[in-house]
Design a protein around this motif. Structure first.
Motif, PDB file in Angstrom:
ATOM      1  N   GLU A  29       1.001  -1.115  -0.095  1.00  0.00           N
ATOM      2  CA  GLU A  29      -0.051   0.122   0.158  1.00  0.00           C
ATOM      3  C   GLU A  29       0.888   1.375   0.181  1.00  0.00           C
ATOM      4  O   GLU A  29       1.980   1.299   0.765  1.00  0.00           O
ATOM      5  N   ALA A  30       0.535   2.203  -1.026  1.00  0.00           N
ATOM      6  CA  ALA A  30       1.149   3.623  -0.661  1.00  0.00           C
ATOM      7  C   ALA A  30      -0.077   4.698  -1.184  1.00  0.00           C
ATOM      8  O   ALA A  30      -0.459   4.741  -2.114  1.00  0.00           O
ATOM      9  N   SER A  31      -0.313   5.335   0.027  1.00  0.00           N
ATOM     10  CA  SER A  31      -1.407   6.021  -0.044  1.00  0.00           C
ATOM     11  C   SER A  31      -1.382   7.318   0.887  1.00  0.00           C
ATOM     12  O   SER A  31      -0.505   7.123   1.754  1.00  0.00           O
ATOM     13  N   GLU A  32      -2.389   8.015   1.107  1.00  0.00           N
ATOM     14  CA  GLU A  32      -2.357   9.156   2.123  1.00  0.00           C
ATOM     15  C   GLU A  32      -2.659   8.378   3.665  1.00  0.00           C
ATOM     16  O   GLU A  32      -2.282   9.117   4.501  1.00  0.00           O
ATOM     17  N   ARG A  33      -3.064   7.041   3.533  1.00  0.00           N
ATOM     18  CA  ARG A  33      -3.072   6.538   4.935  1.00  0.00           C
ATOM     19  C   ARG A  33      -1.708   6.037   5.273  1.00  0.00           C
ATOM     20  O   ARG A  33      -1.508   6.068   6.598  1.00  0.00           O
ATOM     21  N   GLY A 155       1.535   8.850   8.961  1.00  0.00           N
ATOM     22  CA  GLY A 155       1.981  10.223   9.784  1.00  0.00           C
ATOM     23  C   GLY A 155       2.352  11.034   8.555  1.00  0.00           C
ATOM     24  O   GLY A 155       1.641  10.694   7.430  1.00  0.00           O
ATOM     25  N   TYR A 156       3.000  12.030   8.602  1.00  0.00           N
ATOM     26  CA  TYR A 156       3.004  13.175   7.531  1.00  0.00           C
ATOM     27  C   TYR A 156       4.646  12.945   7.056  1.00  0.00           C
ATOM     28  O   TYR A 156       5.703  13.175   7.539  1.00  0.00           O
ATOM     29  N   PHE A 157       4.571  12.934   5.543  1.00  0.00           N
ATOM     30  CA  PHE A 157       5.911  12.965   5.024  1.00  0.00           C
ATOM     31  C   PHE A 157       5.747  13.745   3.713  1.00  0.00           C
ATOM     32  O   PHE A 157       4.806  13.761   2.949  1.00  0.00           O
ATOM     33  N   ARG A 158       6.784  14.618   3.483  1.00  0.00           N
ATOM     34  CA  ARG A 158       6.800  15.293   2.318  1.00  0.00           C
ATOM     35  C   ARG A 158       7.003  15.081   0.903  1.00  0.00           C
ATOM     36  O   ARG A 158       6.403  15.775   0.019  1.00  0.00           O
ATOM     37  N   THR A 159       7.173  13.720   0.588  1.00  0.00           N
ATOM     38  CA  THR A 159       7.434  13.320  -0.599  1.00  0.00           C
ATOM     39  C   THR A 159       6.131  12.426  -0.847  1.00  0.00           C
ATOM     40  O   THR A 159       5.495  11.679   0.004  1.00  0.00           O
ATOM     41  N   LEU A 164       7.827   7.628  -2.697  1.00  0.00           N
ATOM     42  CA  LEU A 164       8.476   7.360  -1.258  1.00  0.00           C
ATOM     43  C   LEU A 164       8.392   5.817  -1.017  1.00  0.00           C
ATOM     44  O   LEU A 164       9.637   5.413  -0.939  1.00  0.00           O
ATOM     45  N   ALA A 165       7.429   5.282  -1.342  1.00  0.00           N
ATOM     46  CA  ALA A 165       7.460   4.018  -1.128  1.00  0.00           C
ATOM     47  C   ALA A 165       8.322   3.122  -1.906  1.00  0.00           C
ATOM     48  O   ALA A 165       9.095   2.117  -1.523  1.00  0.00           O
ATOM     49  N   THR A 166       8.451   3.653  -3.435  1.00  0.00           N
ATOM     50  CA  THR A 166       9.326   3.087  -4.270  1.00  0.00           C
ATOM     51  C   THR A 166      10.945   3.272  -3.887  1.00  0.00           C
ATOM     52  O   THR A 166      11.715   2.182  -4.054  1.00  0.00           O
ATOM     53  N   MET A 167      11.087   4.521  -3.361  1.00  0.00           N
ATOM     54  CA  MET A 167      12.405   4.518  -2.970  1.00  0.00           C
ATOM     55  C   MET A 167      12.908   3.606  -1.738  1.00  0.00           C
ATOM     56  O   MET A 167      13.919   3.216  -1.453  1.00  0.00           O
TER      57      MET A 167
END
Length: 226
Positions: A29-33, A155-159, A164-167
């Motif tokens: 999963e990679a979303s706003e959640r 939480g909050y991340f700026r990317t 970000l998940a891929t990296m």
């Protein structure tokens, strides 16, 4: 000499040179959640031997993804509240007191030979208002030990979450791969993706099922202690 920033865990600049993640690595999963990443593997050794290596990250963590430039400066205090830490030596005076250190993660759940869980925002996440939970789960079988690794970030991340998940996946998968290779194993369908269960489904507790109980047909594998 490389700058400390390029040696940091999951350093942004080094991501492009990394090999592709193993086949059984999965960004679930990679979303706003948040972000959920899972890795599955099999090693031809018992759970106790695998555990002994896991709690010594200096033996398998990639030095290129440390702040100090050497995995020899990593340590893991395998007890509740214990630190996965890194010493920052004084390079101008090696025999002097260290110039500082880094707390990468902290142990919040430990069941020796069965499960280890740490909490912490790795790499670039450390500078954001983010938190991550990293779980290692061991399951003995007839030929060794199956390993399930999961990293959940919120939480909050700026990317952007997907980027970000891929990296993060590329680098964390590399660390897990090094750990597995150290034990002579490989990524495999130990925990098949179709048996991992959906994100957010009711968790199983550590005592819900005896470790030596016979497998239940169609039962879904879940993270211990959740």
């Amino acid at each position: 000499m490389k700058k400390a920033a390029t040696l940091a865990l999951f350093a942004m600049a080094g991501l492009g040179a990394l090999a592709a993640a193993p086949a059984q690595a999965k960004v679930q999963e990679a979303s706003e959640r948040g972000i959920v990443m899972r890795y599955v593997a099999h090693v031809p050794v018992g759970a106790d031997e695998a555990w002994a290596v896991l709690v010594k990250p200096s033996q398998w963590w990639d030095s290129e993804h440390t702040y100090s430039g050497s995995s020899a400066n990593l340590s893991l205090d395998a007890r509740p509240g214990g630190c996965f830490c890194e010493v920052l030596p004084d390079k101008d005076a090696p025999k002097a007191a260290p110039r500082g250190g880094v707390e990468h993660m902290r142990v919040i759940y430990i069941d020796k030979g069965r499960a280890l869980r740490l909490t912490g925002a790795l790499g670039p996440l450390q500078a954001d208002a983010a938190v991550g939970t990293l779980t290692f789960q061991f399951k003995p079988d007839e030929t060794g030990t199956q390993i399930l690794v999961e990293y959940v970030v919120g939480g909050y991340f700026r990317t952007d979450a997907a980027r970000l998940a891929t990296m993060l996946d590329r680098v964390l998968a590399g660390q897990v791969d090094r750990f597995v290779e150290k034990l002579g194993g490989s990524f495999a369908a130990a925990f098949r993706p179709d048996t991992l269960g959906a994100v957010g489904e009711p968790p199983a507790g550590p005592a819900d099922k005896p470790q030596d109980a016979p497998p239940v047909k169609d039962d879904k594998t879940r993270i211990i202690g959740r």
